[in-house]
Enzyme design. Structure first.
Site, PDB file in Angstrom:
ATOM      1  N   THR A 272      -3.239   3.213   5.841  1.00  0.00           N
ATOM      2  CA  THR A 272      -4.318   3.075   6.472  1.00  0.00           C
ATOM      3  C   THR A 272      -4.547   2.266   7.586  1.00  0.00           C
ATOM      4  O   THR A 272      -5.369   2.145   8.378  1.00  0.00           O
ATOM      5  CB  THR A 272      -5.496   2.598   5.158  1.00  0.00           C
ATOM      6  OG1 THR A 272      -4.983   1.217   4.833  1.00  0.00           O
ATOM      7  CG2 THR A 272      -5.549   3.489   4.346  1.00  0.00           C
TER       8      THR A 272
ATOM      9  N   GLU B 216       0.792  -1.158   0.082  1.00  0.00           N
ATOM     10  CA  GLU B 216      -0.026   0.029  -0.138  1.00  0.00           C
ATOM     11  C   GLU B 216       0.888   1.320   0.025  1.00  0.00           C
ATOM     12  O   GLU B 216       0.666   2.155  -0.716  1.00  0.00           O
ATOM     13  CB  GLU B 216      -0.994   0.075   1.162  1.00  0.00           C
ATOM     14  CG  GLU B 216      -1.599   1.122   1.335  1.00  0.00           C
ATOM     15  CD  GLU B 216      -2.570   1.583   2.541  1.00  0.00           C
ATOM     16  OE1 GLU B 216      -2.937   0.520   3.314  1.00  0.00           O
ATOM     17  OE2 GLU B 216      -2.730   2.773   3.069  1.00  0.00           O
TER      18      GLU B 216
END
Ligand code: F3S
Length: 294
Positions: free
Chosen positions: A164, A126
Site C-alpha cells: 500500500t 505488510e
C-alpha cells in the site's frame, strides 16, 4: 525562517483508526493488551502506549498467554491470525481496510490461478502478511524492482498487487516488465491514496524550500520513501524521529524549511519539530545570525 508544513502530515486514516481502537481497548480493560509487532511504525508512539495504556508489543502469538491481541495497522500473517484464533485470544483487528483489501485481492488472484506478484519490499511486515494470503498460489513472488523478476519464466497469466505504501513509479516499472512475460496481466493498484497524496505534496514542498525535514520512524517504509523522494529534489533533506535530533548548524543560511511526515508520525512530534526550529532560530539570532521573522 519560513516554516511550511505539508498538509497531509500526521497520522493517516489507517494509523489513526488503529491508535483509536487501541486506546478504546485499554480504557475498557485494566488487563494487559498485546499487539503482534509494533502497532504502528513509530517507536515514540509505541513507547507512549506502553507507558500510559498497558499495551505491549509481542513478536509472536506464542508469547501471549491469554487476553486481547490487537492486529496492527499493516496486518499480520494469516498463520499468526489463525494461531491467535485457535488460542482463544480476544482479537481486535486494527488492520487498515486498504491493507485488508490488498490481502483479499492476493487470495482472489491465487484462487483464479494467476502467478501472483506483490510489488513491494520483501521484508516489510505488510508484504509478509500479503504473501501469506496467497493461499494455494502456484507461485507467488515479491519484487520492488524488475531486476528481481529477471529469472521469472513466461507465464500464462500474471496478477499484480502492490504494497500500500509503494511509490507508484515502482509499480509502473514492474507492470511494464511483466507485459513481456504474459499475455494476460491483471493489476490491482492497491497503493493507498494517503501515501501518494503525501508523496506528491512532499515533493512539491521540497522544491520550494532550502531545507526539508521528514519526521518519522526509521522502521517506517513510507517515511523512508518520503525521504528518498524529497532528497532527490532537495539534497538538504534529513529524516528525524524526534526534534532533539535537529542540529542548529544544519540550518545555516536557510531561509525556509519544509516539514513532512510519515503516516505513523503523530501531530505532537511535528509540533515539537516546529518548536525546535524556532528555538534554533532564536538561538542563532542571539549569536548574531540572521534576523528574519519566523
Ligand atoms: Fe492504511 Fe494507507 Fe495508512 S494503507 S495505514 S491509510 S498509509
Amino acid at each position: 525562517m519560513h516554516i511550511f508544513i505539508a498538509k497531509s502530515s500526521g497520522f493517516c486514516f489507517g494509523v489513526k483508526r488503529a491508535i483509536n481502537l487501541a486506546t478504546e481497548c485499554s480504557k475498557e480493560s485494566n488487563e494487559a493488551i498485546y499487539t503482534l509487532g509494533p502497532i504502528i511504525h513509530n517507536p515514540q508512539v509505541v513507547k507512549r502506549l506502553e507507558d500510559s495504556s498497558h499495551i505491549y508489543a509481542k513478536k509472536t502469538v506464542d508469547e501471549i498467554k491469554a487476553g486481547t491481541v490487537i492486529i496492527r495497522s499493516h496486518g499480520v500473517r494469516l498463520e499468526e491470525l489463525n494461531a491467535a484464533r485457535e488460542k482463544g485470544l480476544n482479537i481486535v483487528d486494527a488492520t487498515c481496510p486498504f491493507v485488508k483489501k490488498a490481502q483479499e485481492l492476493v487470495t482472489l488472484l491465487a484462487r483464479e490461478g494467476y502467478a501472483v506478484i506483490i510489488a513491494g519490499e520483501k521484508d516489510h511486515p505488510e508484504v509478509q502478511g500479503l504473501l501469506s494470503y496467497g493461499i494455494g498460489a502456484v507461485k507467488i513472488r515479491v519484487a520492488s524492482h524488475p531486476d528481481e523478476l529477471k529469472d521469472m519464466p513466461r507465464k500464462k497469466k500474471i496478477g499484480i498487487v502492490a504494497q500500500t505504501t509503494l511509490h507508484a513509479e515502482k509499480l509502473q516499472d514492474i507492470v511494464c516488465f511483466c507485459l513481456g512475460k504474459a499475455a494476460e496481466i491483471k493489476v490491482f493498484n492497491t497503493i493507498c491514496n494517503a501515501t501518494s497524496i503525501r508523496q506528491e505534496e512532499s515533493a512539491l514542498l521540497a522544491k520550494k524550500v532550502d531545507r526539508m525535514i521528514v519526521a518519522g520512524g526509521r522502521n517506517s517504509a513510507n517515511t523512508r520513501r518520503l525521504f528518498e523522494i524529497c532528497r532527490a529534489i532537495q539534497p538538504m533533506t534529513c529524516n528525524i524521529e524526534e526534534a532533539k535530533e535537529l542540529d542548529s548548524d544544519w540550518f545555516e543560511g536557510a531561509e525556509s524549511v519544509g516539514i513532512t511526515s510519515g503516516a505513523s508520525t503523530p501531530d505532537w512530534i511535528i509540533d515539537s519539530v516546529v518548536k525546535r526550529i524556532k528555538e534554533i532560530e532564536s538561538l542563532n539570532k542571539k549569536q548574531g545570525g540572521r534576523a528574519d521573522a519566523v
